[in-house]
Design an enzyme around this catalytic site. Sequence first.
Site, short mmCIF file in Angstrom:
data_model
loop_
_atom_site.label_atom_id
_atom_site.label_comp_id
_atom_site.label_asym_id
_atom_site.label_seq_id
_atom_site.Cartn_x
_atom_site.Cartn_y
_atom_site.Cartn_z
CB SER A 167 -43.11 12.11 -45.82
OG SER A 167 -42.01 12.16 -44.97
CG ASP A 333 -41.42 19.95 -45.39
OD1 ASP A 333 -40.62 19.65 -44.49
OD2 ASP A 333 -41.91 19.11 -46.17
CG HIS A 366 -42.70 16.77 -43.35
ND1 HIS A 366 -42.31 16.72 -44.67
CD2 HIS A 366 -42.85 15.48 -42.95
CE1 HIS A 366 -42.22 15.45 -45.04
NE2 HIS A 366 -42.55 14.69 -44.04
#
Lengths: 398, 212
Positions: A167, A333, A366
């Site tokens: 991320s 995601d 995610h």
Amino acid sequence: MTIFPKTARARRLIAADEANNPTSPVLKFGPDKPLMLDAGVELSPFQIAYQTYGTLNEARSNAILVCHALTGDQHAANKHPVTGKDGWWDVLIGPGKIVDTNRFFVICSNVIGGCLGSTGPASINPTTNKPYGLDLPVITIPDMVRAQVMLVDHFGIDTLFCVIGGSMGGMQVLEWASSYGERVFSAVAIATGPRHSSQNIAFHEVGRQAVMADPDWCGGKYFDENKRPAKGLAVARMAAHITYLSESALHRKFGRNLQDREQLTFGFDADFQIESYLRHQGMTFVDRFDANSYLYMTRAMDYFDLAADHDGRLADAFAGTSTRFCLVSFTSDWLFPTEQSRSVVHALNASGASVSFVEIETDRGHDAFLLDEPELFAAIRGFISSAARAKDLAEVTQ
Amino acid sequence: MIQAEPQLTIGDTEVRFDLDVVASYIKPGAKVLDVGCGNGLLLELLAAQKNVDGRGVELSQRGVNNCVARGLSVIQGDADTDLVFYPDRGFDFVILSQTLQATKNPKEVLQHLLRIGERVIVSIPNFGYWPNRLALALKGRMPVNRHLPYSWYDTPNIHFCTIRDFVNLCDEVGAKVESAAALDGSGQKIGLSMPWWFWNFFGQQAVFMLRR
């Protein structure tokens, strides 16, 4: 033995103290070593709080830099000083684990703008003797990486064996590989992208507005008023948390199940388990995280656009790179869909880079990068082992 | 080690005869792109035997994850759509083994391969192989045998050609054939002195090394 605070208020006090006097080791930079910020100003003095695991070998060739995500911190593989929970990447990092601390020297630092000991909005501004609040210049992903470079220099490390993160951590990985490629032997970027999408900026803006709409935010000067915008920050976290999961995972975990009740109450209590779960996520988050820091972190991600820094050509961000790359995305995601990773892969192909790319089938969204995901581990293990062979790193360096 | 059971499915787990021939064309230390690399056996073979700098592209996610877990530089991608992202002459050798017949646009794929690689190695199953002709001529059925295991309705191989067809395509795109070998049904090389028609009849598969 460390005693972890039991009450929310005690945790908040400790979190505030961690911002200035962290339990982690701290590297301080005086006026002679300012941090040049993309905002066009210098940050000085400033400090970096970090954790290390394992031992740096004599050749200083076995270092792995771990980059944390939006609300992560340097406590990747040790008990968290505020929450008492295991490190956020404890499943991956440790003796005998995939990032094997018997073999590698692992560094994880709190990013600049964070709130666990590196200079951020909750840190004391030496010119006013009060927390910076919004007087801290806006921090960018390249700023964070520039600070990490100074930390890596401090250890006398020329080349990092690997830089790894997911991320926002993945954005730092890409920035490292782009701006300091000659110092990065291998790079693992998980669930990330070369820029923040419009939708992602939109979600972040909702979060920031929730914080700023809380009267206890006090225009960012809540420490002076001895208040905390806990409600606003909790709402921000609740909204963001939905984006870290997937619809099917939410349905699998919670469905329309009711929370501790047999029927609907015809009120606005948390009737549904998902409501109760989100409220809990929001409430626990505010104990460990500074609201202004949340504004800075989200802004840093919004501003990230690697191609824009290279006249819109992403491939130019990696021109002539000799770094070995591994990219990983997850099918469910929707914050950083596979296409984002694939655009990086195509840019790397165009630069002739060595790149591995796996898309992992999971419904965990995610946040899968933080979880025990066997295929993710297999990919990272294979990639790191092969990179270590290529760099002639001994199986165990101790 | 090369094993002895020939298989022609895409993403196969067996080491195929043609891979042995392909490997013999590759120079040690070369930069190699294997398009349609399956589970990476050829890349692994080339890394071990020829110390190549190998990269792979594979359509099936399972194949890719398997490759990456074994430390190979492999990405998920499609020969029909993703070759466009590779720069001109980025590789010493580009390999397309037993994959051309499964692409949507074989001519474009071949042109990209010739653009990307200094040398291009293509292996194809030969639809002109005599048992295939026999199946059509006598039974009036599309051939299904141990080399071509799929029925017409579920085959990934949508663009079969014969050795002669492929040589014509090479002419059409301006590729020069530097070397070629045809293998019979038991994986034995057919004599070099034999004419094309002989290869086209007795060759179960063929391997070509091409350049622009």
